[in-house]
Design an enzyme around this catalytic site. Sequence first.
Site, PDB file in Angstrom:
ATOM      1  N   ASN A   9       0.079 -10.215   7.216  1.00 16.26           N
ATOM      2  CA  ASN A   9       0.734 -10.057   5.916  1.00 16.26           C
ATOM      3  C   ASN A   9       2.101 -10.722   6.012  1.00 16.26           C
ATOM      4  O   ASN A   9       3.031 -10.153   6.572  1.00 16.26           O
ATOM      5  CB  ASN A   9       0.869  -8.570   5.572  1.00 16.26           C
ATOM      6  CG  ASN A   9       1.601  -8.355   4.262  1.00 16.26           C
ATOM      7  OD1 ASN A   9       1.781  -9.295   3.496  1.00 16.26           O
ATOM      8  ND2 ASN A   9       2.016  -7.125   4.011  1.00 16.26           N
ATOM      9  N   LYS A  11       4.082 -11.287   3.684  1.00 18.51           N
ATOM     10  CA  LYS A  11       5.003 -10.738   2.661  1.00 18.51           C
ATOM     11  C   LYS A  11       5.748 -11.878   1.963  1.00 18.51           C
ATOM     12  O   LYS A  11       5.183 -12.955   1.773  1.00 18.51           O
ATOM     13  CB  LYS A  11       5.968  -9.733   3.294  1.00 18.51           C
ATOM     14  CG  LYS A  11       5.260  -8.674   4.119  1.00 18.51           C
ATOM     15  CD  LYS A  11       6.148  -7.513   4.442  1.00 18.51           C
ATOM     16  CE  LYS A  11       5.475  -6.638   5.466  1.00 18.51           C
ATOM     17  NZ  LYS A  11       6.091  -5.326   5.587  1.00 18.51           N
ATOM     18  N   HIS A  97      -0.484  -2.250  -1.190  1.00 18.57           N
ATOM     19  CA  HIS A  97       0.449  -2.151  -0.061  1.00 18.57           C
ATOM     20  C   HIS A  97       1.564  -1.179  -0.448  1.00 18.57           C
ATOM     21  O   HIS A  97       1.969  -1.109  -1.613  1.00 18.57           O
ATOM     22  CB  HIS A  97       1.020  -3.531   0.259  1.00 18.57           C
ATOM     23  CG  HIS A  97       1.775  -3.565   1.547  1.00 18.57           C
ATOM     24  ND1 HIS A  97       3.055  -3.080   1.654  1.00 18.57           N
ATOM     25  CD2 HIS A  97       1.416  -3.981   2.786  1.00 18.57           C
ATOM     26  CE1 HIS A  97       3.459  -3.218   2.914  1.00 18.57           C
ATOM     27  NE2 HIS A  97       2.478  -3.757   3.620  1.00 18.57           N
ATOM     28  N   GLU A  99       4.610  -1.303  -0.172  1.00 16.23           N
ATOM     29  CA  GLU A  99       5.769  -1.929  -0.835  1.00 16.23           C
ATOM     30  C   GLU A  99       5.491  -2.136  -2.316  1.00 16.23           C
ATOM     31  O   GLU A  99       6.394  -2.018  -3.147  1.00 16.23           O
ATOM     32  CB  GLU A  99       6.117  -3.246  -0.120  1.00 16.23           C
ATOM     33  CG  GLU A  99       6.707  -2.967   1.260  1.00 16.23           C
ATOM     34  CD  GLU A  99       6.466  -4.047   2.295  1.00 16.23           C
ATOM     35  OE1 GLU A  99       6.050  -5.161   1.937  1.00 16.23           O
ATOM     36  OE2 GLU A  99       6.692  -3.754   3.489  1.00 16.23           O
ATOM     37  N   GLU A 169      -1.743   2.640   6.741  1.00 11.52           N
ATOM     38  CA  GLU A 169      -0.411   2.195   7.157  1.00 11.52           C
ATOM     39  C   GLU A 169       0.606   3.299   6.889  1.00 11.52           C
ATOM     40  O   GLU A 169       1.033   3.488   5.737  1.00 11.52           O
ATOM     41  CB  GLU A 169       0.009   0.957   6.352  1.00 11.52           C
ATOM     42  CG  GLU A 169      -0.921  -0.219   6.514  1.00 11.52           C
ATOM     43  CD  GLU A 169      -0.191  -1.518   6.219  1.00 11.52           C
ATOM     44  OE1 GLU A 169      -0.092  -2.331   7.132  1.00 11.52           O
ATOM     45  OE2 GLU A 169       0.306  -1.692   5.100  1.00 11.52           O
ATOM     46  N   GLY A 175       7.494  -2.071   9.406  1.00 10.69           N
ATOM     47  CA  GLY A 175       8.727  -2.842   9.502  1.00 10.69           C
ATOM     48  C   GLY A 175       9.869  -2.095  10.162  1.00 10.69           C
ATOM     49  O   GLY A 175      11.015  -2.514  10.097  1.00 10.69           O
ATOM     50  N   SER A 215       4.029  -1.872  12.528  1.00  9.01           N
ATOM     51  CA  SER A 215       4.663  -2.371  13.749  1.00  9.01           C
ATOM     52  C   SER A 215       3.672  -2.686  14.870  1.00  9.01           C
ATOM     53  O   SER A 215       3.966  -2.461  16.050  1.00  9.01           O
ATOM     54  CB  SER A 215       5.750  -1.401  14.218  1.00  9.01           C
ATOM     55  OG  SER A 215       6.752  -1.270  13.214  1.00  9.01           O
TER      56      SER A 215
END
Length: 253
Positions: A9, A11, A97, A99, A169, A175, A215
């Site tokens: 990903n 991003k 996701h 985010e 996730e 991150g 991570s």
Amino acid sequence: MRKQIAAANWKMNLTYQQAEKLIDDLLALPHQLNDNQQAIFAVPFPYLQMVANRLAGKQNVFVAAQNCSNKKSGAYTGETSLEILQSIGVNHVVIGHSERREYFNENNQLLAEKVDICLSNNATPIFCCGEPLSVREANEQDAFVAKQLQESLYHLSAEDIQKVVIAYEPIWAIGTGKTATSQQAQDIQAFIRKQIATQYNDAVANNISILYGGSVKASNAKEIFSQADVDGGLVGGASLIAEEFNTIINSLK
Ligand code: PEP
């Protein structure tokens, strides 16, 4: 049999030129994907065609969009439909996701619509789920994730849900450099599979790839992927470094 998948990903990172270099560097590194393994690259929209061209003719390697519209077509300025994606050869889409849930208010109902639009067009949704830190600290992650699955996926037929790739996730591990332990990943992913078995049946549950994200890096991928219910990973930061992501691909079961 369910696939083992290393999904990158990217991003909202990299210029076009950097993206070209990253995919070229990665493809030049030695990796071998058998028919039970896949590598997927979820890249920014303007790079989809370029990456698709680079991957053309390669086995078990796919490009993915990081999002798509829940609408079929029409007056939705700034949105990208599945039809548009498929017209340039994109048949995988990351859906939900954390985010997008957090910064763009995507909720379980909207994500159910996005999953539906993928499946009705024979595209593969990579459906993300996972809890925030406060939920993990209260030890309520199972119920939290079960609700996400219930509201976005369980309206699907037994045939269709098997076409979904699930990425668990935990938000607190995305991150942050803080990885769930391989046991934590295994525990909740076994729980997810058991929930699906209860809702559908064992055969359906055993056919669904459940990735871990948060991570993952070259140094921990093998250990995490070795867990029975972890079928690979969705990888952010480490997917931006060719050697790191190549090692992650080579860590698939
Ligand atoms: C992600 O973006 O889905 C992700 C897991 O990011 P990172 O690997 O950087 O934690």
